[in-house]
Design a protein around this motif. Structure first.
Motif, PDB file in Angstrom:
ATOM      1  N   LEU A 126       0.847  -1.182   0.000  1.00  0.00           N
ATOM      2  CA  LEU A 126       0.000   0.000   0.000  1.00  0.00           C
ATOM      3  C   LEU A 126       0.886   1.237   0.000  1.00  0.00           C
ATOM      4  O   LEU A 126       1.825   1.337   0.797  1.00  0.00           O
ATOM      5  N   THR A 127       0.609   2.159  -0.912  1.00  0.00           N
ATOM      6  CA  THR A 127       1.358   3.412  -1.005  1.00  0.00           C
ATOM      7  C   THR A 127       0.396   4.518  -1.392  1.00  0.00           C
ATOM      8  O   THR A 127      -0.805   4.291  -1.555  1.00  0.00           O
ATOM      9  N   ASN A 128       0.917   5.721  -1.545  1.00  0.00           N
ATOM     10  CA  ASN A 128       0.093   6.837  -2.010  1.00  0.00           C
ATOM     11  C   ASN A 128       0.057   6.855  -3.533  1.00  0.00           C
ATOM     12  O   ASN A 128       1.071   6.607  -4.185  1.00  0.00           O
ATOM     13  N   LEU A 129      -1.095   7.173  -4.075  1.00  0.00           N
ATOM     14  CA  LEU A 129      -1.249   7.224  -5.527  1.00  0.00           C
ATOM     15  C   LEU A 129      -0.331   8.272  -6.147  1.00  0.00           C
ATOM     16  O   LEU A 129       0.235   8.036  -7.217  1.00  0.00           O
ATOM     17  N   HIS A 130      -0.141   9.405  -5.486  1.00  0.00           N
ATOM     18  CA  HIS A 130       0.707  10.443  -6.090  1.00  0.00           C
ATOM     19  C   HIS A 130       2.151   9.985  -6.258  1.00  0.00           C
ATOM     20  O   HIS A 130       2.881  10.522  -7.059  1.00  0.00           O
ATOM     21  N   VAL A 131       2.555   8.951  -5.530  1.00  0.00           N
ATOM     22  CA  VAL A 131       3.917   8.413  -5.646  1.00  0.00           C
ATOM     23  C   VAL A 131       4.105   7.687  -6.976  1.00  0.00           C
ATOM     24  O   VAL A 131       5.170   7.751  -7.575  1.00  0.00           O
ATOM     25  N   VAL A 132       3.063   7.007  -7.460  1.00  0.00           N
ATOM     26  CA  VAL A 132       3.189   6.173  -8.658  1.00  0.00           C
ATOM     27  C   VAL A 132       2.365   6.663  -9.846  1.00  0.00           C
ATOM     28  O   VAL A 132       2.464   6.104 -10.937  1.00  0.00           O
ATOM     29  N   ALA A 133       1.573   7.707  -9.655  1.00  0.00           N
ATOM     30  CA  ALA A 133       0.701   8.206 -10.729  1.00  0.00           C
ATOM     31  C   ALA A 133       1.529   8.569 -11.965  1.00  0.00           C
ATOM     32  O   ALA A 133       2.550   9.237 -11.867  1.00  0.00           O
ATOM     33  N   GLY A 134       1.100   8.087 -13.104  1.00  0.00           N
ATOM     34  CA  GLY A 134       1.774   8.384 -14.365  1.00  0.00           C
ATOM     35  C   GLY A 134       3.027   7.572 -14.624  1.00  0.00           C
ATOM     36  O   GLY A 134       3.687   7.761 -15.632  1.00  0.00           O
ATOM     37  N   SER A 135       3.351   6.652 -13.741  1.00  0.00           N
ATOM     38  CA  SER A 135       4.563   5.841 -13.909  1.00  0.00           C
ATOM     39  C   SER A 135       4.411   4.832 -15.035  1.00  0.00           C
ATOM     40  O   SER A 135       3.368   4.210 -15.192  1.00  0.00           O
ATOM     41  N   LYS A 136       5.481   4.665 -15.789  1.00  0.00           N
ATOM     42  CA  LYS A 136       5.536   3.608 -16.798  1.00  0.00           C
ATOM     43  C   LYS A 136       6.174   2.365 -16.202  1.00  0.00           C
ATOM     44  O   LYS A 136       5.926   1.253 -16.657  1.00  0.00           O
ATOM     45  N   LYS A 137       7.015   2.563 -15.196  1.00  0.00           N
ATOM     46  CA  LYS A 137       7.731   1.461 -14.556  1.00  0.00           C
ATOM     47  C   LYS A 137       7.834   1.773 -13.063  1.00  0.00           C
ATOM     48  O   LYS A 137       8.135   2.896 -12.681  1.00  0.00           O
ATOM     49  N   VAL A 138       7.555   0.760 -12.234  1.00  0.00           N
ATOM     50  CA  VAL A 138       7.652   0.922 -10.787  1.00  0.00           C
ATOM     51  C   VAL A 138       8.621  -0.123 -10.247  1.00  0.00           C
ATOM     52  O   VAL A 138       8.528  -1.298 -10.585  1.00  0.00           O
ATOM     53  N   LYS A 139       9.551   0.327  -9.434  1.00  0.00           N
ATOM     54  CA  LYS A 139      10.491  -0.573  -8.773  1.00  0.00           C
ATOM     55  C   LYS A 139      10.378  -0.327  -7.278  1.00  0.00           C
ATOM     56  O   LYS A 139      10.266   0.818  -6.839  1.00  0.00           O
ATOM     57  N   VAL A 140      10.381  -1.416  -6.495  1.00  0.00           N
ATOM     58  CA  VAL A 140      10.320  -1.295  -5.038  1.00  0.00           C
ATOM     59  C   VAL A 140      11.591  -1.861  -4.424  1.00  0.00           C
ATOM     60  O   VAL A 140      12.217  -2.767  -4.989  1.00  0.00           O
ATOM     61  N   ARG A 141      11.972  -1.297  -3.296  1.00  0.00           N
ATOM     62  CA  ARG A 141      13.124  -1.802  -2.538  1.00  0.00           C
ATOM     63  C   ARG A 141      12.649  -2.077  -1.119  1.00  0.00           C
ATOM     64  O   ARG A 141      12.100  -1.202  -0.461  1.00  0.00           O
ATOM     65  N   PHE A 142      12.879  -3.303  -0.688  1.00  0.00           N
ATOM     66  CA  PHE A 142      12.475  -3.716   0.653  1.00  0.00           C
ATOM     67  C   PHE A 142      13.553  -3.338   1.663  1.00  0.00           C
ATOM     68  O   PHE A 142      14.682  -3.004   1.295  1.00  0.00           O
ATOM     69  N   ALA A 143      13.210  -3.409   2.945  1.00  0.00           N
ATOM     70  CA  ALA A 143      14.122  -2.990   4.014  1.00  0.00           C
ATOM     71  C   ALA A 143      15.454  -3.723   3.979  1.00  0.00           C
ATOM     72  O   ALA A 143      16.489  -3.147   4.333  1.00  0.00           O
TER      73      ALA A 143
END
Length: 89
Positions: free
Chosen positions: A18-35
């Motif tokens: 779960l994240t905020n939409l403004h963080v990913v809005a309009g993204s073509k590619k999303v990458k996440v980094r875990f702790a």
């Protein structure tokens, strides 16, 4: 190429975040980094624009992934421990 940075919380141990939409809005590619440093591509699987929320699903997971415990706040009392997630910088 533009980049952005945000935070999120693992809500299901299958890599649902779960994240905020403004963080990913309009993204073509999303990458996440875990702790623990593990990185993964992620897909946006749901949004709720009226509440600025987005749900992501990571493609690969760290071996020791644990989901946050989510529950109602109705029975919280002063002094109970809680965690607020926000931008770390």
């Amino acid at each position: 190429m533009e980049r952005s940075l945000g935070t999120g919380v693992v809500i299901i141990d299958n890599g649902t975040i779960l994240t905020n939409l403004h963080v990913v809005a309009g993204s073509k590619k999303v990458k996440v980094r875990f702790a623990n440093g593990h990185e993964s591509e992620a897909q946006i699987i749901g949004t709720q624009p009226e509440n600025d929320l987005a749900v992501l699903k990571a493609s690969s997971l760290p071996d020791d992934l644990e989901a946050a415990t989510m529950r109602s706040t109705a029975d919280l009392r002063p002094g109970d421990e809680v965690v607020a997630v926000g931008h770390p910088f």
